[in-house]
Design a protein around this motif. Structure first.
Motif, PDB file in Angstrom:
ATOM      1  N   UNK A 158      12.146  35.289 -55.347  1.00  0.00           N
ATOM      2  CA  UNK A 158      13.074  35.980 -54.455  1.00  0.00           C
ATOM      3  C   UNK A 158      13.267  35.224 -53.153  1.00  0.00           C
ATOM      4  N   UNK A 159      14.436  35.402 -52.581  1.00  0.00           N
ATOM      5  CA  UNK A 159      14.754  34.845 -51.279  1.00  0.00           C
ATOM      6  C   UNK A 159      15.321  36.017 -50.475  1.00  0.00           C
ATOM      7  N   UNK A 160      14.574  36.459 -49.497  1.00  0.00           N
ATOM      8  CA  UNK A 160      15.001  37.623 -48.725  1.00  0.00           C
ATOM      9  C   UNK A 160      15.479  37.162 -47.352  1.00  0.00           C
ATOM     10  N   UNK A 161      16.705  37.567 -47.019  1.00  0.00           N
ATOM     11  CA  UNK A 161      17.245  37.251 -45.702  1.00  0.00           C
ATOM     12  C   UNK A 161      17.180  38.507 -44.850  1.00  0.00           C
ATOM     13  N   UNK A 162      16.522  38.389 -43.698  1.00  0.00           N
ATOM     14  CA  UNK A 162      16.438  39.519 -42.776  1.00  0.00           C
ATOM     15  C   UNK A 162      17.479  39.367 -41.682  1.00  0.00           C
ATOM     16  N   UNK A 163      17.983  40.506 -41.216  1.00  0.00           N
ATOM     17  CA  UNK A 163      19.008  40.477 -40.176  1.00  0.00           C
ATOM     18  C   UNK A 163      18.814  41.623 -39.208  1.00  0.00           C
ATOM     19  N   UNK A 164      19.699  41.703 -38.206  1.00  0.00           N
ATOM     20  CA  UNK A 164      19.537  42.739 -37.179  1.00  0.00           C
ATOM     21  C   UNK A 164      19.548  44.163 -37.735  1.00  0.00           C
ATOM     22  N   UNK A 165      20.282  44.370 -38.818  1.00  0.00           N
ATOM     23  CA  UNK A 165      20.398  45.721 -39.355  1.00  0.00           C
ATOM     24  C   UNK A 165      19.072  46.259 -39.904  1.00  0.00           C
ATOM     25  N   UNK A 166      18.179  45.344 -40.265  1.00  0.00           N
ATOM     26  CA  UNK A 166      16.889  45.785 -40.798  1.00  0.00           C
ATOM     27  C   UNK A 166      16.091  46.552 -39.751  1.00  0.00           C
ATOM     28  N   UNK A 167      16.520  46.443 -38.472  1.00  0.00           N
ATOM     29  CA  UNK A 167      15.825  47.158 -37.403  1.00  0.00           C
ATOM     30  C   UNK A 167      16.271  48.615 -37.293  1.00  0.00           C
ATOM     31  N   UNK A 168      17.314  49.023 -38.029  1.00  0.00           N
ATOM     32  CA  UNK A 168      17.707  50.441 -38.040  1.00  0.00           C
ATOM     33  C   UNK A 168      16.476  51.290 -38.365  1.00  0.00           C
ATOM     34  N   UNK A 169      16.189  52.314 -37.562  1.00  0.00           N
ATOM     35  CA  UNK A 169      14.963  53.092 -37.821  1.00  0.00           C
ATOM     36  C   UNK A 169      14.878  53.598 -39.262  1.00  0.00           C
ATOM     37  N   UNK A 170      16.019  54.028 -39.831  1.00  0.00           N
ATOM     38  CA  UNK A 170      15.998  54.586 -41.193  1.00  0.00           C
ATOM     39  C   UNK A 170      15.617  53.536 -42.234  1.00  0.00           C
ATOM     40  N   UNK A 171      15.790  52.256 -41.877  1.00  0.00           N
ATOM     41  CA  UNK A 171      15.402  51.183 -42.803  1.00  0.00           C
ATOM     42  C   UNK A 171      14.020  50.656 -42.454  1.00  0.00           C
TER      43      UNK A 171
END
Ligand code: C2O
Ligand code: CU
Ligand code: CU
Length: 499
Positions: A158-171
């Motif tokens: 797997x290759x997982x790309x993290x971004x700003x949206x991952x900081x959404x509390x629900x995520x």
């Protein structure tokens, strides 16, 4: 190694992990976490090494010989949007291979599926992770004619790309798990040779694994889970459902949707990824199941009683005599009945909810997705998938793959509409490298939501229209069926994008 270390490194350790091989194959095996690739990170530059090698591992309780990136699944490469990755890939296999970054929008000169890395040699892959690409991708080999053998043998990670949206509390507050789905067949401790049937259908296997474990049990700490799913199988489709509980789709191949989509089931074709939120609203166990799915493949059955006893079988059944085909070694015990048929219902994974589960609310909105206007298309093309089944030869627009021929020439910076037509009696997952696309419609029905995709399934006789933005970099790239036997046997074409 103690138990904790085993968990950390995944169930597939070395053969010397005897503690594991003593477990009966179907005991409650713990859910293995894919290993994370160790990286060196300096000012936005990520340096990593990946090595392909022959591996002797334990799978389903038995030692087997595989080809892997150091265990199955391969180590997860975790990067962030905007970072530059310098990846040194080394081939320690006794045959040529290469590395493909499936789904990543990077130049085709880097992600070059025609490049070969010879045994003992290395190749440097340097690329930038695009902004807005946060999502779940994967890497695997792409040597034409050897993809089926190499992928089946375990070369996938797997290759997982993290971004700003991952900081959404629900995520962020959800408990995240990676799930690599793959099936296998062995004869003793080896993967048997491909039969003509395997080349026709694409090879499946009756041993189903999640991260290399058979029906593992995942003990959740939290009541909201974020599952990143990859179908790394050569040909098996997974029609996924969680018992009595919806799945909330939040991302597809190319990243986030605009908002969660509630689903009772999710079809994952070979090569596809999806991210779902799971809300465990009551204590107890939840089974993640693969429901029966008929993709039009020919199957062998043990006899009428077992056919009738299987859930989902019986439709489209009819006996067919293919006695002349021969060489069906690994299915020889199953008898001689054959026809079109569905897979049977299988439990892939059991999730145990925490006591007093209190799932979080769903995120109300995720990422905005650009609307691609088909009226602005610079070209509309028709790509027809065809086959000569008994010969196991596969075509796009009547032609088998030829690396020296450009099938589609397009202009950089334009949007095109591609009309994908499946004129065969089998499903085919169509995949395009380099340029993520959006599905516009399926048999004239508009897509229910906008999403970035790189792989889209085509049912028999179906027409799917996609919008393809040919942006940022030109070059020579490919599109193909992700039933990799079909790709190896010709269902692939060459796209050249020029300024
Ligand atoms: Cu996942 Cu051309 O491949
Ligand atoms: Cu790909
Ligand atoms: Cu196919």
């Amino acid at each position: 190694m103690n138990r904790r270390e085993l968990l950390k490194y995944g169930v597939l350790g070395l053969v010397s992990n005897y503690g594991l091989s003593r477990l009966p194959a179907f005991a409650q095996s713990p859910f293995p976490l894919p290993r994370t690739l160790q990286v060196r990170r300096t000012d936005g530059l990520v340096e990593v090494q990946i090595t392909a090698q022959q591996s002797h591992l334990i799978l389903g309780g038995k030692p087997v010989w595989l080809m892997t990136y150091g265990g199955f699944p391969g180590p997860t490469l975790r990067v962030r949007e905007g970072e530059t990755v310098r990846l040194k890939f080394t081939n320690n296999l006794p045959e040529p291979t290469n590395l493909h970054l499936h789904g990543l929008h990077v130049p085709p000169s880097v992600d070059d599926s025609m490049a070969l890395v010879q045994p003992g040699e290395s190749r440097l892959y340097e690329f930038r992770i695009p902004k807005g690409s946060a999502g779940t991708y994967w890497y695997h080999p792409h040597v034409h004619g050897r993809v089926a053998a190499q992928l089946y043998a375990g070369l996938a990670g797997l290759l997982v790309v993290e971004g700003p949206l991952d900081a959404l509390p629900e995520l962020k507050e959800a408990e995240e798990y990676l799930l690599v789905l793959k099936d296998w067949v062995f004869s003793g401790d080896r993967i048997p040779a491909w039969t003509q049937m395997d080349w026709m259908n694409g090879r499946e296997g009756s041993l189903l694994t999640v991260n290399g474990a058979v029906r593992p049990t995942l003990r959740a700490q939290k009541a909201t889970l974020r599952l990143r799913l990859l179908n790394a199988s050569n040909a098996r489709y997974y029609r996924l459902a969680l018992e009595n509980q919806p799945l909330y789709l939040i991302a597809t191949d190319g990243g986030f949707l605009e908002k969660p989509v509630e689903l009772t089931e999710l079809l994952l074709a070979p090569g596809e990824r999806a991210e779902v939120l799971v809300r465990l609203s009551r204590p107890g166990t939840y089974r993640l199941q693969a429901l029966p799915y008929d993709r039009g493949a020919m199957r062998m059955h043990g006899g009428m009683h077992s056919v009738m006893g299987d859930q989902g079988m019986g439709q489209g059944m009819g006996t067919m005599d293919h006695g002349g085909m021969g060489g069906m070694g690994d299915t020889g015990t199953m008898g001689s009945l054959m026809g079109m048929g569905a897979t049977r219902l299988e439990t892939l994974l059991t999730i145990v909810a925490p006591a007093n589960p209190k799932p979080m609310p769903l995120p109300t909105s995720l990422a905005p997705i650009e609307r691609l206007d088909p009226a602005k298309a610079a070209a509309t093309r028709r790509l027809v998938l065809g086959e000569r089944m008994m010969q196991a030869e596969f075509f796009i627009n009547g032609r088998m793959f030829d690396p020296g021929r450009v099938d589609i020439q397009a202009k950089l910076g334009t949007i095109e509409v591609w009309e994908l037509v499946n004129e065969t009696e089998m499903d085919h997952p169509f995949h395009l490298h380099t340029y993520p696309f959006q599905v516009l419609s399926r048999d004239g029905q508009p897509a229910p939501y906008r999403a970035w995709k790189d792989t889209v399934n085509l049912r028999p006789n179906e027409t799917v229209r996609i919008a393809v933005p040919l942006r940022d970099f030109g070059g020579i790239t490919v599109y193909h069926c992700h039933i990799v036997e079909h790709e190896d046997r010709g269902m692939m074409g060459v796209l050249e994008v020029r300024p």
